[in-house]
Design an enzyme around this catalytic site. Structure first.
Site, short mmCIF file in Angstrom:
data_model
loop_
_atom_site.label_atom_id
_atom_site.label_comp_id
_atom_site.label_asym_id
_atom_site.label_seq_id
_atom_site.Cartn_x
_atom_site.Cartn_y
_atom_site.Cartn_z
N LYS A 65 0.85 -1.20 0.00
CA LYS A 65 0.00 0.00 0.00
C LYS A 65 0.88 1.25 0.00
O LYS A 65 1.92 1.27 0.67
CB LYS A 65 -0.91 -0.03 1.24
CG LYS A 65 -2.01 1.02 1.24
CD LYS A 65 -2.89 0.88 2.49
CE LYS A 65 -3.96 1.94 2.58
NZ LYS A 65 -4.77 1.81 3.81
N SER A 138 -9.69 2.02 2.89
CA SER A 138 -8.77 2.71 2.02
C SER A 138 -7.78 1.78 1.30
O SER A 138 -7.19 2.20 0.31
CB SER A 138 -7.97 3.74 2.83
OG SER A 138 -7.17 3.10 3.80
N SER A 162 -9.87 -0.28 7.19
CA SER A 162 -9.30 -0.10 5.85
C SER A 162 -8.68 -1.34 5.24
O SER A 162 -8.33 -1.33 4.06
CB SER A 162 -8.26 1.02 5.88
OG SER A 162 -8.90 2.27 5.82
#
Lengths: 465, 463
Positions: A65, A138, A162
């Site tokens: 990420k 996210s 997330s």
């Protein structure tokens, strides 16, 4: 690979090719790091040829990420503010996985603020099950890439859900460990008291393998837990007999997606058949928990993002006056600006932040008490299934995405999201929460579930074609 | 006029090798931006790691000031925007400081300390013709902030407090307390009773503190008398203009949006650690002076002077330990040694001074020669023996040599000799002077005088 039948380079090349092929459709990456990946793969292959020491996951590629620092590549947090920022150091978790070729930096909501991956400054991510839908967020890129088979696993971060909500939206397994289990060094913070790094994988078994590598005390993170890390694979047992599972009544009754609550309840019954005791429990504070979370998370974010002033790195607005340089350098997106405004308002003494912290303590102690009666909680991972990208959700509805996952962050608990069915042709995820440092309970229950179901084996058709 | 109410905030850079939250060295005057790492540059994703050495040093500082240590203290983020502050906040201790209470005894009375806490320093802006540059070497250096109660009433009291504080901090080896290098910094808060408060910054010397406060007392008093309102603001002391100049509006604590630092758990101080820190503290100046009076029979004034610095007091005790009399040691240190120190010299080792004192007390060196040896010692760092040898400064106390000298002088000076014999006792002084000069000041004057007097009276009468 250990038998010499497949090289790390071949495997990495396979995933790179897939990643590049589907980048246009998914937009799962902010940057693809082909050269870096092949360099690592080549290193692993040569060490293996020389029979040198390699870590257990050596040669297995991953996506990271883009709010996790990787040396020498852009680390943007999906923001224009950090468009030109290249990290000079690796996050501790990345160091621990140094033998895993990094395919690229996964797309996400800007500064992890969002549950849709729509707030990325680099364009939205598509859900591989339906390209017109959101993969959640996210960690949307991390989830979509694993679901689409572009990466065998990925690293994500979870502040309020997330990892778990996108894992549910994309039909994969998402694991958020106990707060302090994985070092936060190198995690670009959203809310340091809630943030935790974790994994997005195809299965619970894979989660155990990756967690084994990234968990553990780090002297570089003062909030890292000194607890020893058990052998997670030892918990991969198909047995839940004697497990006391709590099903939160209010959630099951009020979940806005009927398909989701039906799937989770069916899963509970199936685990009951496998020997678990399932009982109704009460968590009568979900709305308050969401409100308290927003108070805390926005305040901490306002503090953490204060450093993005354009002075030493990142985007700088060129101006002769200091004031203009500061204001002009804040080129954040709408959602980030909204939360920074809210957070600044919540900071300080006698503020919303304090109120949020008080609520947080009450939630933690309630959950602690609950876990004296049960071994784990079973609930939906999210109140919705993947929503269309075109749908303009108002901010409050968007925040509501995390309502079932937030309690784990508030109390620092480990939590696991698993595919458990479908609703309208889209994946549904259930969530398990356990007491602090009881990842083993989640792994055992999750593994048992995956031994007795095949939802995690299903693949999105669209990308395969 | 109403009474001025003054409180000081003093920042000291701790004597630690490393910065407060990273392993970068905290040395002064390194090339800009060579003492930096991702942590003290505040790069994304970095986390602070508390330097335990700094905690122990701050603990010692607190104990030296008689503060009460908080068993649990916490860090907060203090937010403000300035280019030398890379994180957009400073990590400090707001709600639960490391220590509370305490006091500093000064020659003009005791000054209460409100609190002492740890915090990190900011970087430094360097303004050039072509723009402003930032040096982050100082960013993250460990500081303690010491806040006095608002109990001072004049510039001179503030100055006296700073001198005493500095003395104690130097004794306890907390900081090198150099104002010119910024390792000691002072901000002053001042109001006249009933009026608004202003804060004065940019106080680069103790003298500046005194002058700025006296100026501000006058300014505020005048304004009050004319019915003007004092604006609560932050002022800068302009040394050249000798006045305070407005910088910005005064912040209130709310402006800083304090947030408990989520990256650092609270500091827990065990009783054993406090005990160990207390044990490691040297005897502090006031107690030491009192002991000097009792133990060495010194006057209070001399004891105070001898304990002004730890180095001087240590040196005194070492001299006495090596056999010098306390009187001789005190005379040497408070006399010629202090004079040379004030000229900017560095204290020679007690070993060197002991040697000199022993020579003096054995009568092998004259007072004049001792001064010369000392000056040489300050300048070159040589031992007394080697200076004496080189410079041929040894005192002549040998009887035969002095008798010969006396005879020569008497033979050369029949006039004064006769004067003396006729009863003009003063003439002996002239003869002594002549003999001392002939010996280049090396003759032992006490012995010489005896011999001279003896020789004159033994002179065969010429008539």
């Amino acid at each position: 690979m250990q038998g010499g039948k497949l090289s790390a380079t071949e495997l990495t090349e396979y995933y790179l090719e897939r990643s590049e092929r589907f980048q246009g459709a998914l937009n799962g990456y902010i940057s693809l790091t082909r050269d870096k990946a092949l360099e690592t793969a080549d290193h692993v292959d040569s060490v293996r040829r020389q029979k040198g020491h390699l870590s257990p996951l050596a040669g297995i590629p991953m996506a990271v990420k883009d709010n996790i620092a990787v040396r020498g590549v852009p680390t943007t947090c999906a923001s224009k503010v950090l468009a030109n920022y290249v990290s000079p150091y690796d996050a501790t978790a990345v160091e621990k996985l140094a033998d895993c070729p990094i395919l690229g930096k996964a797309n996400m909501d800007e500064f992890a603020m969002g549950s849709s991956s729509l707030t990325s400054a680099y364009g939205p991510v598509s859900n591989p099950w339906d390209l017109k839908r959101s993969p959640g967020g996210s960690s949307g890129g991390s989830a979509a890439l694993v679901a689409a088979g572009c990466a065998p696993f990925s690293l994500g971060t979870d502040t309020g859900g997330s990892i778990r909500q996108p894992a549910a939206f994309c039909g994969i397994t998402g694991f958020k460990p106990t707060y302090g289990r994985v070092s936060r060094r190198g995690l670009l913070p959203l809310a340091p008291s809630l943030d935790q790094m974790g994994t997005l994988t195809r299965s619970v078994e894979d989660a155990a393998l990756v967690l084994q590598e990234i968990c553990g005390y780090d002297s570089g993170d003062s909030t890292s837990a000194p607890h020893g890390v058990p052998d997670f694979s030892a918990s991969l047992i198909d047995d839940v007999s004697g497990f006391a599972i709590g099903l939160p009544k209010e959630i099951m009754e009020s979940c806005p997606d009927g398909g989701t609550s039906r799937a989770v309840e069916a899963a509970a019954r199936k685990l009951e058949q496998a020997g678990a005791r399932v009982s109704w429990v009460s968590m009568p504070y979900l709305d308050e928990s969401l409100a308290a979370y927003m108070l805390i998370a926005t305040a901490e974010a306002a503090s953490c993002l204060a450093r993005y002033d354009g002075v030493a790195y990142g985007y700088r607005h060129s101006s002769l006056s200091l004031e203009e340089m500061y204001t002009g350098s804040r080129i954040f997106g709408v959602e980030v600006r909204r939360r920074l405004m809210l957070g600044t308002f919540n900071l300080g003494t006698d503020s919303g932040y304090e109120l949020g912290q008080q609520a947080r303590e009450q939630i933690s102690s309630h959950l602690e008490k609950l876990f004296t009666e049960i071994d784990l909680l079973l609930l939906p991972a999210a109140p919705f299934i993947a929503f269309p990208l075109a749908e303009e959700l108002d901010p409050l509805t968007m925040y509501y995405n995390d309502v079932y996952s937030i309690p784990a962050n508030m109390a620092g608990l480990p939590a696991l999201a698993l595919p458990c069915g479908e609703s309208g042709g889209l994946p549904v995820g259930m969530q398990m929460m356990a007491p602090r440092f009881r990842e083993d309970v989640l792994l055992q229950a999750g593994y048992t579930w995956q031994c007795r179901s095949d939802w995690h084996l299903r693949r999105p058709r669209e990308v395969e074609l | 006029m109403t009474t001025p109410i003054i409180g000081l905030e003093v920042h000291l850079q701790l004597h630690t090798e490393k910065k407060l939250f990273c392993s970068c060295p905290s040395d002064f005057a390194a090339t800009p931006n060579t003492r930096v790492c991702p942590i003290c540059l505040g790069l994304p994703g970095t986390l602070p790691i508390l330097n335990q050495g700094a905690v122990i040093l701050a603990l010692r500082a607190a104990l030296a000031l008689g503060c009460t240590i908080n068993p649990i203290s916490s860090f907060e983020r203090k937010h403000y925007f300035y280019p030398d502050l890379p994180k957009g906040y400073q990590i400090t201790q707001q709600r639960q400081p490391l220590a509370l209470g305490g006091r500093v005894e000064t020659p003009v009375g005791a000054v209460d300390i409100n609190r002492l806490h740890l915090e990190e320093d900011a970087g430094k802006l360097i303004h050039t013709g072509g723009g402003t540059l930032i040096d982050f070497n100082r960013s993250g250096v460990a500081l303690v902030e010491i806040v006095t109660a608002p109990c001072l009433t004049s510039g001179s009291e503030a100055k006296a407090f700073l001198h005493s504080l500095r003395q104690v901090m130097l004794y306890a080896n907390i900081s090198d307390c150099k104002l010119e290098e910024g390792s000691l910094r002072c901000d002053a808060n001042i109001s006249l009773s009933g009026g608004e408060r202003t804060e004065i910054k940019n106080l680069n010397s103790f003298k500046a503190v005194e002058r700025a406060l006296d100026y501000e007392i006058q300014r505020q008093g005048k304004a009050q008398a004319q019915g003007e309102k004092i604006i609560p603001e932050t002022l800068r002391w302009d040394e050249a203009q000798a006045k305070t100049v407005p910088m910005r509006a005064k912040e209130t604590p709310g402006d800083y949006l304090f947030l408990q630092e989520p990256d650092l758990p609270p500091i827990q101080i065990e009783v054993e650690l406090v005990d160990r820190a207390r044990m490691s503290l040297p005897e502090l100046p006031r107690l030491r002076a009192a002991r000097f009076v009792l133990e060495y029979g010194l006057s209070q004034e001399r004891a105070k002077l001898l304990t002004a610095t730890k180095e001087m007091a240590d040196c005194f005790e070492q001299l006495v330990a090596t056999g010098a009399t306390s009187l001789g040691a005190a005379n040497l240190l408070l006399g010629e040694v202090s004079r040379l120190l004030n000229l900017g010299g560095e204290l020679p080792s007690s070993h060197q001074l002991a040697e000199l004192l022993a020579l003096q007390e054995a009568g092998s060196i004259s007072v004049t020669a001792a001064k010369e040896v000392l000056a040489q010692m300050f300048a070159q760092g040589e031992s007394a023996h080697s200076i004496l040898k080189k410079k041929n400064l040894c005192q002549i106390s040998d009887n035969a040599a002095l008798e010969k000298l006396a005879e020569e002088v008497l033979a050369r000076s029949p006039g004064p000799t006769e004067d003396y014999l006729r009863g003009k006792k003063k003439a002996l002084g002239f003869l002594m002077g002549a003999a001392m000069e002939a010996s280049q000041g090396r003759a032992n004057p006490v012995v010489l005088k005896e011999i001279l007097a003896q020789k004159i009276t033994a002179q065969p009468k010429k008539y």
